[in-house]
Design an enzyme around this catalytic site. Structure first.
Site, PDB file in Angstrom:
ATOM      1  N   TYR A   1     -11.980 -13.042 -11.234  1.00  0.00           N
ATOM      2  CA  TYR A   1     -12.559 -13.210 -10.014  1.00  0.00           C
ATOM      3  C   TYR A   1     -11.642 -14.680  -9.599  1.00  0.00           C
ATOM      4  CZ  TYR A   1     -15.203 -10.382  -7.065  1.00  0.00           C
ATOM      5  OH  TYR A   1     -15.691  -9.211  -6.320  1.00  0.00           O
TER       6      TYR A   1
ATOM      7  N   THR B   1       5.290  -3.942   1.582  1.00  0.00           N
ATOM      8  CA  THR B   1       4.538  -3.394   0.450  1.00  0.00           C
ATOM      9  C   THR B   1       5.443  -3.579  -0.663  1.00  0.00           C
ATOM     10  OG1 THR B   1       5.668  -0.992   0.707  1.00  0.00           O
ATOM     11  CG2 THR B   1       3.636  -1.224   1.338  1.00  0.00           C
TER      12      THR B   1
HETATM   13  C1  LIG Z   1       3.820   2.405   3.076  1.00  0.00           C
HETATM   14  C2  LIG Z   1       3.600   1.729   4.274  1.00  0.00           C
HETATM   15  C3  LIG Z   1       2.536   0.960   4.525  1.00  0.00           C
HETATM   16  C4  LIG Z   1       1.254   1.021   3.902  1.00  0.00           C
HETATM   17  O1  LIG Z   1       1.094   0.722   2.663  1.00  0.00           O
HETATM   18  P1  LIG Z   1      -0.059   1.362   1.687  1.00  0.00           P
HETATM   19  O2  LIG Z   1       0.215   0.531   0.618  1.00  0.00           O
HETATM   20  O3  LIG Z   1      -0.015   2.911   1.486  1.00  0.00           O
HETATM   21  O4  LIG Z   1      -1.317   1.057   2.622  1.00  0.00           O
HETATM   22  C5  LIG Z   1       2.586   0.139   5.776  1.00  0.00           C
HETATM   23  N1  LIG Z   1       3.794   0.073   6.459  1.00  0.00           N
HETATM   24  C6  LIG Z   1       4.719   0.677   6.138  1.00  0.00           C
HETATM   25  C7  LIG Z   1       6.148   0.467   7.113  1.00  0.00           C
HETATM   26  C8  LIG Z   1       4.975   1.437   5.228  1.00  0.00           C
HETATM   27  O5  LIG Z   1       6.024   2.060   4.787  1.00  0.00           O
END
Ligand SMILES: *Cc1c(COP(=O)(O)O)cnc(C)c1O
Length: 425
Positions: A56, A228
């Site tokens: 944590y 991401t």
């Molecule tokens: C993939 C993606 C997300 C979301 O990512 P997750 O990890 O699946 O929640 C957000 N914005 C864009 C432009 C993406 O391509």
């Protein structure tokens, strides 16, 4: 307790171990063309599976709510420093658990419920978190979307400016999930300045290209950049927030924790740090440029084999294939290609008349194939194989042509054997 400390997964839980082994087999034996996926390094996997999963560490380095955070601080500080040097910005928050959460944090930090913001329409390649009516961004805020132009299937900056002047959004988002052309960040900046909006780039799909110098950077034009880390950037599943102006530091950090999240996933932060270090190496630049070169080769091959690419090509790692002329749905193409061991996803094309569960297109991307070593020659072959499967569907309907699919599967296997995935595992 002996078993607790010593049993490996295969002994402790044969069912889950078998599913993981099968998944490794799937990743080895099929060609991954999902534009949002990639193949992370063994080092990234090892960090993700490390003992930091036990820890944590609510708070930030040096300011934690728990004891024993010395090494968590080392890991998070390294991740922050590496993210900053990778993308050339002043501040980074590496704690968002996912891409959706990084964007939620920006909304929580900068907007009040009901505030107006602008993003790329889902039907033109935008992301759910950019204002879809079924997403929190569309339910609790007031999204105004811009799309692509009907003929060129590209974003028309005049139109973006017109919509911005009409609606005066507090936030403008550029970036998307299925847009294969370059983003004019400078033009977005000018529009944001004109209407007094904050400019966010969600570079999730292209951040690996940006890191490797194969796509223009959203900095210095954008105020805030989210990404991401598991797509072209090739890290663990997660998100990051980057910015330059200190005035955003407190609101953004407070929005991530304690605004949205509790304890950060320190094991995933460790893996992000590993991925950023990899992306700082010169080889990563070569990989990023190869992704783009490969995407161009794939798009050209698909076109030569009679398939239409939305907007006529690609400037990044991805493309949308319009199957309308073949009278094949995206849904049937996804299934037929999967039977031939080519993995991709159905995707709406701009102005699609079919539902999102059926669609008229598929989305293809080259990051995972590039990671396993494919070059333009292999991707030209992949384009030909896709066209063969689609032709079988076009001639025979949803069940496809079994003979073609079998022959494609054999050639996919050959390619996969020549470019092994995790050979040492
Ligand atoms: C993939 C993606 C997300 C979301 O990512 P997750 O990890 O699946 O929640 C957000 N914005 C864009 C432009 C993406 O391509």
């Amino acid at each position: 307790m002996d078993a607790f400390w010593n049993d490996d997964l295969a002994t402790a839980d044969p069912e889950i171990a078998a599913a993981i082994a099968s998944e490794l087999g799937r990743q080895r034996d099929k060609i991954e063309l999902i534009a949002s996926e990639n193949i992370a390094s063994r080092a990234v996997l090892e960090a993700t599976g490390s003992v930091f999963t036990n820890k944590y560490a609510e708070g930030y380095p040096g300011k934690r709510y728990y004891g024993g955070c010395d090494y968590a601080d080392v890991v998070e500080s390294l991740a922050i420093e590496r993210a900053k040097s990778l993308f050339g910005c002043n501040f980074a928050n590496v704690q968002p658990n996912s891409g959706s959460q990084m964007n939620q944090a920006v909304f929580l930090a900068l907007l009040e419920p009901g505030d107006t913001f602008m993003g790329l329409d889902l039907n033109s390649g935008g992301h759910l978190t950019h204002g879809s009516p079924v997403n929190m961004s569309g339910k609790w805020f007031n999204p105004v979307s811009y799309g692509v132009e009907q003929g060129s299937e590209r974003i028309d900056m005049e139109e973006v400016a017109r919509i911005a002047r009409e609606h005066r959004p507090k936030l403008i988002i550029c970036g998307g999930t299925a847009y294969s052309r370059l983003w004019d960040f400078a033009a977005f900046r000018a529009i944001a300045d004109e209407v007094g909006a904050i400019l966010l780039c969600d570079m999730s799909h292209i951040s690996g290209l940006v890191a490797g110098g194969a796509h223009p950077s959203p900095f210095p034009h954008c105020d805030i950049v989210t990404s991401t880390t598991h797509k072209s950037l090739r890290g663990p599943r997660s998100g990051i927030i980057l910015w330059n102006d200190e005035k955003f530091t407190k609101p953004l950090n407070m929005a991530v924790f304690p605004g949205l999240q509790g304890g950060p996933l320190v094991h995933v932060i460790a893996a992000k740090a590993v991925a950023f270090r990899e992306a700082l190496q010169p080889e990563f630049g070569a990989y990023a440029h190869r992704i783009v070169e490969n995407a161009r080769a794939l798009a050209a091959s698909l076109e030569e084999n009679g398939l239409r690419i939305v907007s006529g090509g690609t400037d990044n790692h991805s493309m949308l294939v319009d199957l309308t002329a073949k009278d094949v749905t995206g849904k049937d193409a996804e299934k037929g290609l999967d039977r031939a061991w080519l993995t991709c996803n159905k995707n709406g094309i701009p102005f699609d008349t079919r539902s999102p569960f059926v669609t008229s297109g598929i989305r293809l991307g080259t990051p995972a194939g590039t990671t396993r070593g494919f070059g333009p020659a292999e991707f030209r072959t992949v384009g030909k194989l896709i066209a063969e499967v689609v032709e079988g569907l076009s001639q025979n309907g949803p069940e496809g042509d079994a003979r073609i699919e079998e022959s494609v599967r054999a050639r996919v296997s050959e390619l996969c054997r020549a470019f092994p995935v995790y050979p040492g595992m």
